[in-house]
Design a protein around this motif. Sequence first.
Motif, short mmCIF file in Angstrom:
data_model
loop_
_atom_site.label_atom_id
_atom_site.label_comp_id
_atom_site.label_asym_id
_atom_site.label_seq_id
_atom_site.Cartn_x
_atom_site.Cartn_y
_atom_site.Cartn_z
N ASP A 126 26.53 47.28 38.59
CA ASP A 126 26.26 48.22 39.36
C ASP A 126 27.40 49.43 38.56
O ASP A 126 29.41 48.39 38.80
N PHE A 127 27.91 50.28 37.83
CA PHE A 127 28.65 50.60 37.91
C PHE A 127 29.95 51.04 38.90
O PHE A 127 30.76 51.10 38.52
N PHE A 128 29.77 51.24 39.84
CA PHE A 128 30.70 51.66 40.93
C PHE A 128 30.80 50.47 41.71
O PHE A 128 32.33 50.18 42.73
N ALA A 129 30.61 49.07 40.79
CA ALA A 129 30.65 47.62 41.47
C ALA A 129 32.42 47.24 41.17
O ALA A 129 32.62 46.57 41.12
N PHE A 130 33.28 48.41 41.80
CA PHE A 130 35.09 48.24 40.86
C PHE A 130 35.16 46.58 41.78
O PHE A 130 35.71 45.85 40.65
N GLY A 131 35.14 46.41 43.01
CA GLY A 131 36.07 45.35 43.15
C GLY A 131 35.84 43.83 42.53
O GLY A 131 35.51 42.81 42.25
N ALA A 132 34.22 44.14 42.95
CA ALA A 132 33.13 42.50 41.83
C ALA A 132 33.42 42.11 40.85
O ALA A 132 33.99 41.39 40.02
N ARG A 133 32.96 43.61 40.17
CA ARG A 133 34.12 43.38 38.00
C ARG A 133 35.25 42.99 38.42
O ARG A 133 35.15 42.29 37.11
N ARG A 134 36.03 43.94 38.88
CA ARG A 134 37.59 43.32 39.05
C ARG A 134 37.93 41.42 39.01
O ARG A 134 38.20 41.20 37.83
N MET A 135 37.14 40.97 39.88
CA MET A 135 37.13 39.31 39.86
C MET A 135 36.74 39.10 39.33
O MET A 135 37.05 38.31 38.52
N THR A 136 34.93 39.37 39.10
CA THR A 136 34.95 38.10 37.96
C THR A 136 35.70 38.95 36.08
O THR A 136 35.73 37.59 35.82
N PHE A 137 35.72 39.96 35.63
CA PHE A 137 36.76 39.73 34.36
C PHE A 137 38.25 39.03 34.62
O PHE A 137 38.15 38.81 33.57
N ALA A 138 38.51 39.18 36.16
CA ALA A 138 39.93 38.50 36.12
C ALA A 138 39.62 36.62 36.19
O ALA A 138 40.65 35.93 34.65
N ALA A 139 38.68 36.66 36.96
CA ALA A 139 38.36 34.91 36.32
C ALA A 139 38.16 34.95 35.35
O ALA A 139 38.20 33.72 34.75
N CYS A 140 37.35 35.24 34.23
CA CYS A 140 36.51 35.21 32.70
C CYS A 140 37.57 34.99 31.92
O CYS A 140 38.24 34.14 31.47
N GLU A 141 39.28 36.25 32.39
CA GLU A 141 40.10 35.85 31.55
C GLU A 141 40.35 34.61 32.02
O GLU A 141 41.26 34.30 30.79
N ARG A 142 41.08 34.21 33.00
CA ARG A 142 42.23 32.95 33.16
C ARG A 142 40.82 31.96 32.72
O ARG A 142 41.69 30.59 32.17
N LYS A 143 40.08 31.82 32.13
CA LYS A 143 39.07 30.43 32.10
C LYS A 143 38.75 30.95 30.24
O LYS A 143 38.32 30.01 29.91
N GLY A 144 39.23 32.23 29.90
CA GLY A 144 39.16 31.82 28.64
C GLY A 144 37.26 32.23 28.69
O GLY A 144 36.69 31.78 27.11
#
Length: 298
Positions: A126-144
Amino acid sequence: MGIFDYHEAFSRNVGWVTESEQQKLRQSRVAIGGLGGVGGVHLLTLARLGIGRFSIADFDVFETANFNRQIGAGVDTLGRPKIDVMGQMLRNINPEVDLRAFADGIQADSIDAFLDGVDVYVDGLDFFAFGARRMTFAACERKGIPVVTAAPLGLGTALVVFGPGGMSFEDYFGWDDGDELEMSVRFLVGLSPAMLQRGYVADSTRINLAERRGPSSMAACQLCAGVTAVDVLKLLLGRGGVRLAPWASQFDAYRMRLVRTWRPLGYRNPLQRLMIMLVKAQLNGMAKTPPSGRHHEP
């Protein structure tokens, strides 16, 4: 009912992909967070490409308000978990699919399991799922892991791709120093720096980021799935040609316009900062303007 045959089911893809590439898609794993307006149609579109492995996460159930845009929403699915309905629809396309389902949605204690073995992550939150989005994007960045995010804005789609070699999610959107409304505006402008959707709003009172509401359309969700599927295909097959952030693209079907933008420095870019200020001013004005029944032009 005949016996399912993967090769026959997806044979019409061959020509746009080779036989060996189709087998690579069969062995690829795509994760999708959120199975609503865009997430659900992402899942089925990618399934019809022949992708054979998925990790999906959603904690919600279908409601009547989902009927206008969510591909799994119907009278027979009201009140049912989206993850169950979409999992069943997925298996109707490919009974042999390797599916991992996370019925609690995106959670800190399961994010590693959710992204385990994933080749590409597709953002359907969802557009407003800021916490879940930040966590997922950060995890993806760590894992490449590359991330494809497409937003249904207006009657079109806005696309941004993050991955190794490109700008990070945080640097592009700049969510570190703002409240939720500020994050909403920065996210909106970051997704669509050209803001092509501004020119044909029929009832501006329906848009209020502070109250987490805005109009939506199935047409836009379908467009999101199309452009997302193509970039996912390119990433999985190593085709090249995927432009990473700070590049962004927006196609508006109502205007029949395609715009690509490049915003080095992300949200700190002078053009981006100016657009953020203009959008804030416009949203404030729209919230105070009664509906006229006519299309508002910028």
